[in-house]
Scaffold this active site. Structure first.
Site, short mmCIF file in Angstrom:
data_model
loop_
_atom_site.label_atom_id
_atom_site.label_comp_id
_atom_site.label_asym_id
_atom_site.label_seq_id
_atom_site.Cartn_x
_atom_site.Cartn_y
_atom_site.Cartn_z
N ASP A 153 0.80 -1.23 0.00
CA ASP A 153 0.00 0.00 0.00
C ASP A 153 0.84 1.28 0.00
O ASP A 153 0.32 2.36 0.25
CB ASP A 153 -0.98 0.03 1.20
N ARG A 224 0.87 6.91 -0.13
CA ARG A 224 0.14 5.90 0.65
C ARG A 224 -1.22 5.72 -0.02
O ARG A 224 -1.98 6.67 -0.15
CB ARG A 224 -0.01 6.37 2.09
N ASP A 229 -5.48 -1.02 3.44
CA ASP A 229 -4.37 -1.36 4.32
C ASP A 229 -3.93 -2.77 3.98
O ASP A 229 -4.69 -3.73 4.20
CB ASP A 229 -4.80 -1.26 5.80
N GLU A 232 1.46 -6.24 6.24
CA GLU A 232 2.86 -5.85 6.32
C GLU A 232 3.74 -6.97 5.74
O GLU A 232 3.32 -8.13 5.65
CB GLU A 232 3.25 -5.58 7.78
N ARG A 266 3.73 11.10 4.02
CA ARG A 266 3.33 10.49 2.75
C ARG A 266 2.07 11.16 2.22
O ARG A 266 1.19 11.54 2.99
CB ARG A 266 3.09 8.99 2.92
#
Length: 335
Positions: A153, A224, A229, A232, A266
């Protein structure tokens, strides 16, 4: 001749169209012929072509003049995508390779040198919507580098400083370093060039190639993706999310509508690539969550639900871990 072709391509199938071998023309060929003949009537090039080519509207009009003259002389006119592609390449043979290839992509025509059976590109990708009123500004990026995607993302992009939005704000020390670096490279003084490169990069800029392969000075923006989302990198499907985003944007110029700036500096924005809304693709692939804490758009919820129902990507797991909860646990030392 021209009128009979036009009637055929508009689907009216006038009897004279068969006389010239036009019956049964492929839809991509019909689109090409329609645009060529429309240019003859209205002197207008198709909307959206500029997203696929590097030359100006004036240059594009010159292409259609040549194509119109050649089309009228061709007996019979092309019917298959392969014939149409050869017609375009031959007519525009003295023009830039990037323009000719982009023109073929726009119409979904195969490159004449493509391997037999290779799929043709999708024609006429839908253009991105006009800049929404709530967006603060828009960016038109240089082609995206493979190393630009850090996760599913977030992406680093560069905008040509020749862009009117950027040209007046380049720091003088960066301008000077870029000019001196070019001179140093010309005389192969690479040690000096590398030192000047550090000044440029520290200022938030970088020499990068444009769509024609020419090196230009680009300003860096960290984007971003708004409303999603992704897992990770250390989470399940984190690697897959990064690879999916990279596949969508690598080597392509993007349009970014910027709405806000987050706590990390961002730009928070919507990204479009060849008419494709990138966040939509990430959600439909099941490689990102709808980030409802910051974005309530119903279409994002719908695309997430589609992936959930199809058990795609992270939704193949019975209890996928939310990335915002994973980050919180990591900060608290309980991940």
């Amino acid at each position: 001749m021209g009128n009979s072709i036009y009637r055929f391509l508009c689907g009216l199938c006038a009897p004279s169209s068969q006389e010239h071998g036009l019956h049964g023309a492929h839809p991509a060929v019909a689109a090409l012929g329609r645009d060529i003949l429309n240019f003859g009537a209205a002197s207008q090039v198709p909307e959206g072509l500029s997203r696929h080519v590097v030359s100006s509207k004036k240059a594009q009009a010159n292409w259609y003049k040549k194509l119109l003259a050649a089309w009228k002389k061709t007996r019979p006119p092309p019917k298959t995508p392969e014939e149409a592609a050869r017609f375009v390449v031959q007519t525009l043979k003295n023009h830039q390779k990037a323009d000719v290839e982009g023109f073929l992509v726009f119409y979904g025509l195969p490159h004449p040198n493509a391997a037999p059976g290779a799929p043709a590109p999708a024609p006429h990708a839908a253009p991105p919507p006009p800049k929404p009123q709530s967006a603060k500004f828009e960016l038109h990026t240089l082609p995206v580098d493979p190393k630009a995607v850090s996760d599913g993302d977030t992406i680093n992009v560069y905008v040509d400083t020749a862009d009117p939005r950027e040209s007046g704000s380049v720091p003088r020390e960066v301008q000077k370093a870029a000019a001196e670096r070019a001179k140093a490279r010309a005389v192969k003084d690479y040690q000096k060039a590398d030192a000047l490169q550090k000044i440029i990069v520290n200022g938030g800029y970088r020499p990068v190639p444009n769509a024609r392969g020419e090196e230009v000075l680009g300003k860096k923006y960290r984007i971003r993706l708004r409303g999603i989302d992704a897992p990770e990198s250390a989470m399940p499907y984190g690697k897959e999310a990064k690879e999916a985003l990279l596949k969508l944007v690598q080597g392509k110029s993007l349009k970014v509508y910027v709405y806000d700036e987050d706590m990390y500096g961002r730009c928070v924005g919507d990204i479009y690539c060849d008419g494709v809304f990138v966040q939509e693709q990430m959600l439909k692939k099941g490689l990102a969550w709808h980030y409802t804490a910051y974005d309530q758009r119903p279409e994002l919820a719908k695309w997430e639900k589609q992936a959930q129902t199809g058990r795609k990507g992270l939704w193949a797991s019975s209890k996928p871990h939310k990335p915002w909860e994973w980050r919180k646990a990591k900060r608290n030392g309980t991940a």
